[in-house]
Scaffold this active site. Structure first.
Site, PDB file in Angstrom:
ATOM      1  N   HIS A   1       0.838  -0.954   0.107  1.00 54.30           N
ATOM      2  CA  HIS A   1      -0.305  -0.001  -0.182  1.00 54.30           C
ATOM      3  C   HIS A   1       1.012   1.267  -0.098  1.00 54.30           C
ATOM      4  O   HIS A   1       1.481   1.583   0.988  1.00 54.30           O
ATOM      5  CB  HIS A   1      -1.004  -0.182   1.226  1.00 54.30           C
ATOM      6  CG  HIS A   1      -1.620  -0.717   1.263  1.00 54.30           C
ATOM      7  ND1 HIS A   1      -2.936  -1.008   1.008  1.00 54.30           N
ATOM      8  CD2 HIS A   1      -1.409  -2.173   2.111  1.00 54.30           C
ATOM      9  CE1 HIS A   1      -4.202  -2.191   1.214  1.00 54.30           C
ATOM     10  NE2 HIS A   1      -2.554  -3.371   1.840  1.00 54.30           N
ATOM     11  N   PHE A   2       0.755   1.931  -1.486  1.00 54.83           N
ATOM     12  CA  PHE A   2       2.316   2.760  -1.564  1.00 54.83           C
ATOM     13  C   PHE A   2       0.909   4.653  -1.326  1.00 54.83           C
ATOM     14  O   PHE A   2       1.392   5.340  -1.090  1.00 54.83           O
ATOM     15  CB  PHE A   2       3.142   3.160  -2.577  1.00 54.83           C
ATOM     16  CG  PHE A   2       3.741   2.001  -2.441  1.00 54.83           C
ATOM     17  CD1 PHE A   2       3.897   1.265  -1.618  1.00 54.83           C
ATOM     18  CD2 PHE A   2       4.433   2.187  -2.936  1.00 54.83           C
ATOM     19  CE1 PHE A   2       5.173   0.686  -1.211  1.00 54.83           C
ATOM     20  CE2 PHE A   2       5.607   0.398  -3.763  1.00 54.83           C
ATOM     21  CZ  PHE A   2       6.002   0.317  -2.236  1.00 54.83           C
ATOM     22  N   ARG A   3      -0.236   4.530  -0.819  1.00 51.28           N
ATOM     23  CA  ARG A   3      -1.094   5.703  -0.555  1.00 51.28           C
ATOM     24  C   ARG A   3      -1.044   6.603  -1.175  1.00 51.28           C
ATOM     25  O   ARG A   3      -1.608   7.343  -0.944  1.00 51.28           O
ATOM     26  CB  ARG A   3      -0.377   5.758   0.870  1.00 51.28           C
ATOM     27  CG  ARG A   3       0.191   4.903   1.953  1.00 51.28           C
ATOM     28  CD  ARG A   3      -1.534   4.567   2.605  1.00 51.28           C
ATOM     29  NE  ARG A   3      -0.997   3.741   3.876  1.00 51.28           N
ATOM     30  CZ  ARG A   3      -2.276   2.661   3.807  1.00 51.28           C
ATOM     31  NH1 ARG A   3      -2.992   2.490   3.155  1.00 51.28           N
ATOM     32  NH2 ARG A   3      -1.614   2.022   5.395  1.00 51.28           N
TER      33      ARG A   3
ATOM     34  N   HIS B   1      -9.093  -9.923  -0.083  1.00 53.62           N
ATOM     35  CA  HIS B   1      -8.985  -9.961   1.796  1.00 53.62           C
ATOM     36  C   HIS B   1      -9.787 -10.352   2.402  1.00 53.62           C
ATOM     37  O   HIS B   1     -11.232  -9.992   2.089  1.00 53.62           O
ATOM     38  CB  HIS B   1      -9.276  -7.916   2.521  1.00 53.62           C
ATOM     39  CG  HIS B   1      -8.624  -7.777   3.015  1.00 53.62           C
ATOM     40  ND1 HIS B   1      -8.029  -7.349   4.394  1.00 53.62           N
ATOM     41  CD2 HIS B   1      -9.555  -8.375   4.501  1.00 53.62           C
ATOM     42  CE1 HIS B   1      -7.541  -7.006   5.487  1.00 53.62           C
ATOM     43  NE2 HIS B   1      -8.924  -7.999   5.535  1.00 53.62           N
TER      44      HIS B   1
ATOM     45  N   HIS C   1      -2.862 -12.659   2.673  1.00 52.09           N
ATOM     46  CA  HIS C   1      -2.101 -12.402   3.891  1.00 52.09           C
ATOM     47  C   HIS C   1      -3.439 -13.692   5.236  1.00 52.09           C
ATOM     48  O   HIS C   1      -3.628 -13.223   5.569  1.00 52.09           O
ATOM     49  CB  HIS C   1      -2.126 -11.293   4.358  1.00 52.09           C
ATOM     50  CG  HIS C   1      -3.350 -10.302   4.097  1.00 52.09           C
ATOM     51  ND1 HIS C   1      -4.931 -10.732   4.410  1.00 52.09           N
ATOM     52  CD2 HIS C   1      -4.149  -8.603   4.242  1.00 52.09           C
ATOM     53  CE1 HIS C   1      -5.492  -9.783   4.340  1.00 52.09           C
ATOM     54  NE2 HIS C   1      -5.143  -8.872   3.149  1.00 52.09           N
TER      55      HIS C   1
ATOM     56  N   ASP D   1       2.093  -7.228   2.243  1.00 51.91           N
ATOM     57  CA  ASP D   1       1.274  -6.324   2.911  1.00 51.91           C
ATOM     58  C   ASP D   1       2.193  -4.934   3.862  1.00 51.91           C
ATOM     59  O   ASP D   1       1.204  -4.831   4.842  1.00 51.91           O
ATOM     60  CB  ASP D   1       0.588  -7.434   3.548  1.00 51.91           C
ATOM     61  CG  ASP D   1      -0.736  -5.930   3.737  1.00 51.91           C
ATOM     62  OD1 ASP D   1      -0.586  -5.167   3.489  1.00 51.91           O
ATOM     63  OD2 ASP D   1      -1.786  -6.657   4.669  1.00 51.91           O
TER      64      ASP D   1
HETATM   65  O1  DOR Z   1      -3.666  -3.911   7.548  1.00 53.95           O
HETATM   66  C1  DOR Z   1      -4.199  -3.461   7.139  1.00 53.95           C
HETATM   67  N1  DOR Z   1      -3.674  -2.594   6.402  1.00 53.95           N
HETATM   68  N2  DOR Z   1      -5.140  -4.255   6.988  1.00 53.95           N
HETATM   69  C2  DOR Z   1      -5.434  -4.063   5.073  1.00 53.95           C
HETATM   70  O2  DOR Z   1      -6.914  -4.749   4.488  1.00 53.95           O
HETATM   71  C3  DOR Z   1      -5.388  -2.860   4.798  1.00 53.95           C
HETATM   72  C4  DOR Z   1      -4.120  -2.045   6.123  1.00 53.95           C
HETATM   73  C5  DOR Z   1      -3.720  -1.031   4.924  1.00 53.95           C
HETATM   74  O3  DOR Z   1      -3.881  -0.254   3.958  1.00 53.95           O
HETATM   75  O4  DOR Z   1      -3.410   0.182   5.922  1.00 53.95           O
END
Ligand code: DOR
Length: 439
Positions: free
Chosen positions: A64-66, A181, A234, A305
């Protein structure tokens, strides 16, 4: 006439389909041109890999690079900088950004932002929703698309398809393997009273084993009904490993370094909300069963993840504290430490991080050190002892759950399509990441 190459990696121990042995690797035009003794060849650049192991480039299929959106936690440049510092040559990035990656325009915008800024190769998961199901068959085939990702239980962000009919409609609409997920939303909602204010050790009791198991059971049934291929992200429970071992006709699965390394018993007191993750890190018993899934070949890939949140956000009282921890930079050293301790073979590490993702996601030209493939390499020193520190972390969040952990095994170099993008902790510029191609 001596042979000429753009780059020769000389004298490293190459780990590939042939086994493990000292060989040179010659690269031309970004591809592997020849493997063997190339000491007489001429090369524009030569990298001495004596004493080092040359592995196929590590592919992390869950980060996840936001960007776009909460870029105060991470962006495509900082996230991919962390990736190459950790020896990762390609990442598949998740759609729970803002805006969500649920349309052609949103995907094209991510690809546009990635070019010239990402240090490794990339693909982007497209979020599957009730609203875009009619477009998914087209969306999953667009350049830069890793496939469709569905949240069956809610986590960070707004993506959610909680009902069987919604999941089935998506599975019937698409052709590629979709990623899930897998947590059951109904049970998550029922169990909300189990969350204890300011006590994140209640997180794994709220999101209990049955939350994961019930969802994965439903998903396997729906995949069989739709004759679709699914990928369960995961895995956090031993029960899912057993279930997935008898669902290889439809399902692949991922294990993460944190579910294999951390546990509530050993790490909650030290880490508190830093350990908070969805699905949760659980107890030793589940961790042991996920390791069994690795040993038995049930687990297909390792994904980090990588889910960065700032320390300020993590300091909020549970359950306001967000779930997620960074991991793309530490995947290789943490897992090589498991190799050093004898829990994992180097060959299985390679299988899980390159051949595995290439096989299940049908990646073109990556995942092997073989002639004609992209010259992607993760060069590692299996004997090097280092202590992981927050100060080493390039992710904008600036912390790691492994701060202070001493590991044996370290990523020394990251080579992407023949370009040395990282060597001994120095990242080369300009960044030249490209979209991963799929069959
Ligand atoms: O803990 C998590 N954080 N699980 C996820 O599925 C999303 C991720 C996030 O984007 O922060």
């Amino acid at each position: 006439m001596p042979k000429t190459f753009d780059l020769v990696l000389s004298g490293g121990t190459v780990v590939n389909h042939d086994g493990v042995g000292v060989r040179d690797v010659g690269v031309r035009d970004g591809r592997i041109a020849e493997i063997g003794n190339l000491s007489a060849a001429s090369a524009r650049e030569r990298i001495d890999c004596a004493g080092l192991h040359v592995l196929p480039g590590v592919i992390d299929s869950q980060v996840h690079f936001r960007e776009p959106g909460p870029t105060h936690k991470e962006d495509l440049e900082t996230g991919s900088r962390a990736a190459v510092l950790g020896g990762v040559t390609a990442v598949f990035e998740m759609p729970n950004t803002d805006p969500l990656t649920t349309s052609e325009a949103a995907l094209a915008e991510k690809v546009r932002r990635a070019k010239g800024r990402m240090h490794c190769d990339f693909a982007f998961w497209v979020g599957g929703t009730h609203d875009n199901v009619a477009n998914l068959a087209d969306l999953e085939r667009l350049p830069g698309a890793a496939g469709i990702k569905v949240f069956m239980g809610s986590s960070t962000g707004k993506l959610l398809v909680a009902d069987d009919a919604g999941v089935l409609a998506i599975l019937k609409a698409i052709r590629r393997r979709a990623a899930f997920h897998s947590e059951d939303e109904e049970r998550l909602n029922e169990r909300k009273p189990h969350r204890v204010h300011n006590d994140s050790s209640s997180h794994h009791r709220w999101r209990d084993e049955t939350v994961a198991l019930r969802s994965t059971e439903r998903l396997i049934r729906l995949a069989r009904e739709a004759r679709a291929q699914v990928h369960v992200l995961h895995i956090s429970t031993g029960e899912e490993i057993a279930m997935l071992a008898s669902a290889k006709d439809v399902a692949s699965c991922e294990a993460t370094p944190h579910h294999l390394t951390l546990s509530v018993e050993d790490d909650h007191a030290r880490l508190g909300t830093k350990l908070q993750m969805n699905p949760p890190v659980r107890g030793h018993d589940h961790r042991a069963e996920i390791w069994r899934g690795i040993a038995q070949g049930v687990v297909d890939v390792l994904g980090s993840d990588h889910a960065p949140h700032t320390l300020e956000e993590k300091a909020k009282p549970y359950p306001e504290s967000p779930s997620g921890m960074p991991g793309v930079q530490t995947l290789v050293p943490v897992m090589l430490d498991h190799v050093a301790s004898g829990r994992l073979t180097l060959e299985r590490f390679v299988d899980l991080t390159s051949a595995g993702p290439a096989r299940i996601f049908r990646i073109v030209g990556k995942g092997r050190i073989a002639a004609g493939y992209d010259a992607d390499f993760t060069v590692v020193d299996l004997k090097r002892v280092e202590t992981i520190r927050d100060s080493w972390i390039a992710s904008r969040c600036g912390w790691t759950p492994y701060d202070g952990k001493t590991v044996t095994g370290w990523p020394v170099g990251t080579i992407v399509r023949g370009q040395r993008v990282m060597w001994e902790g120095e990242v080369a510029t300009p960044s030249r990441g490209e979209a991963v191609r799929f069959g």
